[in-house]
Design an enzyme around this catalytic site. Structure first.
Site, PDB file in Angstrom:
ATOM      1  N   SER A 179       0.858  -1.172   0.000  1.00 44.98           N
ATOM      2  CA  SER A 179       0.000   0.000   0.000  1.00 44.98           C
ATOM      3  C   SER A 179       0.897   1.225   0.000  1.00 44.98           C
ATOM      4  O   SER A 179       1.905   1.268   0.705  1.00 44.98           O
ATOM      5  CB  SER A 179      -0.888  -0.020   1.245  1.00 44.98           C
ATOM      6  OG  SER A 179      -1.125   1.296   1.677  1.00 44.98           O
ATOM      7  N   LYS A 180       0.493   2.207  -0.800  1.00 48.69           N
ATOM      8  CA  LYS A 180       1.313   3.417  -0.876  1.00 48.69           C
ATOM      9  C   LYS A 180       1.438   4.089   0.470  1.00 48.69           C
ATOM     10  O   LYS A 180       2.317   4.884   0.712  1.00 48.69           O
ATOM     11  CB  LYS A 180       0.730   4.386  -1.909  1.00 48.69           C
ATOM     12  CG  LYS A 180       0.929   3.886  -3.324  1.00 48.69           C
ATOM     13  CD  LYS A 180       0.477   4.861  -4.381  1.00 48.69           C
ATOM     14  CE  LYS A 180       0.594   4.164  -5.743  1.00 48.69           C
ATOM     15  NZ  LYS A 180      -0.021   4.888  -6.829  1.00 48.69           N
ATOM     16  N   ARG A 181       0.511   3.755   1.361  1.00 43.86           N
ATOM     17  CA  ARG A 181       0.534   4.386   2.673  1.00 43.86           C
ATOM     18  C   ARG A 181       1.415   3.640   3.671  1.00 43.86           C
ATOM     19  O   ARG A 181       1.619   4.090   4.780  1.00 43.86           O
ATOM     20  CB  ARG A 181      -0.886   4.503   3.226  1.00 43.86           C
ATOM     21  CG  ARG A 181      -1.658   5.648   2.612  1.00 43.86           C
ATOM     22  CD  ARG A 181      -3.089   5.633   3.088  1.00 43.86           C
ATOM     23  NE  ARG A 181      -3.791   4.451   2.599  1.00 43.86           N
ATOM     24  CZ  ARG A 181      -4.412   4.400   1.430  1.00 43.86           C
ATOM     25  NH1 ARG A 181      -4.426   5.450   0.660  1.00 43.86           N
ATOM     26  NH2 ARG A 181      -5.017   3.299   1.027  1.00 43.86           N
ATOM     27  N   ASP A 182       1.929   2.474   3.251  1.00 46.01           N
ATOM     28  CA  ASP A 182       2.761   1.682   4.151  1.00 46.01           C
ATOM     29  C   ASP A 182       4.150   2.305   4.231  1.00 46.01           C
ATOM     30  O   ASP A 182       4.959   2.180   3.313  1.00 46.01           O
ATOM     31  CB  ASP A 182       2.852   0.245   3.612  1.00 46.01           C
ATOM     32  CG  ASP A 182       3.525  -0.673   4.595  1.00 46.01           C
ATOM     33  OD1 ASP A 182       4.131  -0.153   5.553  1.00 46.01           O
ATOM     34  OD2 ASP A 182       3.444  -1.895   4.425  1.00 46.01           O
ATOM     35  N   GLN A 214       8.690   2.784  -1.457  1.00 43.18           N
ATOM     36  CA  GLN A 214       7.992   2.332  -2.664  1.00 43.18           C
ATOM     37  C   GLN A 214       8.157   3.268  -3.837  1.00 43.18           C
ATOM     38  O   GLN A 214       7.698   2.988  -4.927  1.00 43.18           O
ATOM     39  CB  GLN A 214       6.511   2.191  -2.357  1.00 43.18           C
ATOM     40  CG  GLN A 214       6.262   1.174  -1.268  1.00 43.18           C
ATOM     41  CD  GLN A 214       4.797   1.060  -0.956  1.00 43.18           C
ATOM     42  OE1 GLN A 214       3.958   1.062  -1.834  1.00 43.18           O
ATOM     43  NE2 GLN A 214       4.490   0.961   0.312  1.00 43.18           N
TER      44      GLN A 214
END
Ligand code: GLU
Length: 480
Positions: free
Chosen positions: A256-259, A264
């Protein structure tokens, strides 16, 4: 004659280049190059609220950094296909939307958000768990439309799907995939603000730009039947689709881009000192298996051997350790000149590089060349050498309190003052001489000297540190 292969990477400029985007771009690029085709970079910027300034530029820069250079892009257009930004192609979308309406394949919809919500609620209440548009506006008369317009309503345009139609296609990666229109519902092709939706614009563009193959992420799989319905209405040839699997973390969860635990974005890797060759190689193996044991490939090699049938249909694991290992391999392979260029920005975070010759900087950097996994790591390794700070723990105290310690340090100081030079061989001899003179050996000999010079029990080779810091500085530290 076979059509020329043309593929594209079509990011929305809503952020920086993500590892998943880089993978899509790479596989499209390799597919194009393997087949003497063109790789097109197109900007899908119709989601205007989410676009970020610099998104397009940074994505393009990062791709070029990786070696993925588009044959066509907004900056390098082919007049036959330009423009390459969707917001500059609005006229085209309007023209085709009108054509669809004229044919009865699309219609204006005047429903408000509230009405759509109410219809969905009503369907849920009837036990339908995937509600669809209820086609309220499919047969509006001119008078009814006029009445809505007078109320100030602005229509969107919906595609009228063929009922009960089964849509199948041969996915390059997953084989035959089948959907049914009855599960989809009439979707919006043009929003009421006159801007097309992704699924509409993408079809017009892929057709107009003569795209033959579409390799993209799995999240687009359910969009494909919508797009194929459009191709059918227009009577256009459908490109070959391939949907790459998701990328998962070590726990098997989708990245997830929020991880924040996992880097990333390409820009993050660039900043930390990852080499484009390593990132490229790593991404290559993210969902693709070569036909041989080898793991290290250059871009040129990959262009020769890329075989899309070896793309995996099961999730690819993003393994940060593997990436680090690979990056370290590539760092070690750099020649002196390239290594210095690569590492200098990190050295500059510790020392004023203008005060050192290239030879000295290289010496400094080479002390850690086999140790670092990425460029920025050298900062923490180098810093203690220039910023003396004695660690405190029991073991260190014990060493410093040994009877032999002052004797060793005194002898070392004397020999160092007399030394003709600080070359590694001279220093090795010097340690032997100190050992012979004091009768102290091994750890008891080296550790007090290391502690007085670096303040730490571990670190780079002592003889290298001595050469790096110079006689004056070492004597100063010994005297403190
Ligand atoms: N703009 C879309 C995205 O960024 C492209 C999808 C496609 O390749 O069709 O996901």
């Amino acid at each position: 004659m076979d059509k020329k292969v043309r593929v594209r990477y079509a990011p929305s400029p809503t952020g920086f280049l993500h590892i998943g985007g880089a993978r899509s771009a790479l596989f499209n690029y390799l597919y194009a190059k393997r087949n003497n085709g063109d790789f097109v970079f197109r900007i899908e910027d119709t989601d205007i609220e989410r676009n970020v300034k610099g998104g397009e530029e940074s994505q393009l820069n990062d791709l070029v950094w990786l070696g993925i250079v588009p044959d066509e892009s907004p900056l390098n257009p082919n007049p036959k296909f330009a423009p390459y930004r969707q917001m500059e192609r609005l006229d085209m979308y309007h023209k085709y939307a009108k054509w669809l309406i004229d044919q009865g394949y699309a219609y204006e919809c005047y429903c408000t958000e509230e009405e759509l919500d109410a219809s969905r609620e009503e369907q849920y209440a009837r036990g339908i768990n995937a509600p669809k548009y209820d086609r309220h506006c499919v047969h509006l008369s001119e008078e009814e439309k006029e009445k809505y317009r007078k109320e100030g309503r602005k229509p969107c345009i919906r595609l009228k799907l063929e009922d009960h139609l089964t849509i199948s296609f041969d996915d390059m990666i997953r084989g035959k995939v089948t959907f049914n229109n009855d599960d989809i519902g009439d979707w919006v092709i043009m929003k009421s603000n006159g801007i097309p939706t992704y699924n509409f614009a993408v079809v017009i563009d892929d057709h107009m730009m003569e795209i033959t193959h579409v390799l993209r992420g799995e999240e687009h799989l359910s969009n494909t039947p919508k797009q194929i319905q459009l191709y059918k209405y227009f009577g256009w040839e459908v490109p070959t689709f391939g949907h790459m699997t998701i990328i998962v973390n070590e726990n098997g969860k989708k990245l997830s881009k929020r991880d924040n635990n996992i880097l990333q974005f390409m820009s993050q890797y660039r900043e930390l000192g990852y080499l484009p060759e390593a990132i490229f190689n790593f991404i290559l193996l993210l969902g693709w298996t070569p036909n041989e044991e080898r793991e290290m490939f250059t871009l040129d090699e990959a262009k020769q051997i890329f075989d899309p049938s070896r793309m995996s249909a099961s999730p690819s694991m993003f393994d940060q350790h593997k990436l680090n290992w690979m990056n370290a391999q590539y760092i070690r392979k750099l020649n002196d000149e390239d290594y210095l260029v690569f590492i200098k920005p990190y050295l500059a975070k510790v020392v004023d590089v203008n005060n050192y010759s290239d030879e000295q900087l290289l010496f400094m950097a080479n002390m850690f060349k086999n140790e670092i996994l990425y460029g920025a790591q050298i900062v923490d390794l180098l810093k203690p050498l220039f910023d003396y700070h004695l660690e405190e723990n029991e073991e260190i105290k014990e060493i410093l309190n040994l009877d032999s310690t002052p004797i060793v340090l005194k002898s070392f100081e004397k020999h160092l003052s007399d030394a003709q030079n600080l070359e590694v061989d001279t220093m090795k001899q010097l340690f032997k001489d100190v050992g012979a003179e004091t009768g102290v050996k091994g750890k008891l000999l080296y550790m007090p000297i290391r502690l007085m010079i670096t303040g730490q029990m571990h670190g780079a080779e002592l003889v290298n540190i001595i050469k790096l810091l110079g006689k004056e500085e070492i004597l100063r530290r010994l005297n403190k």
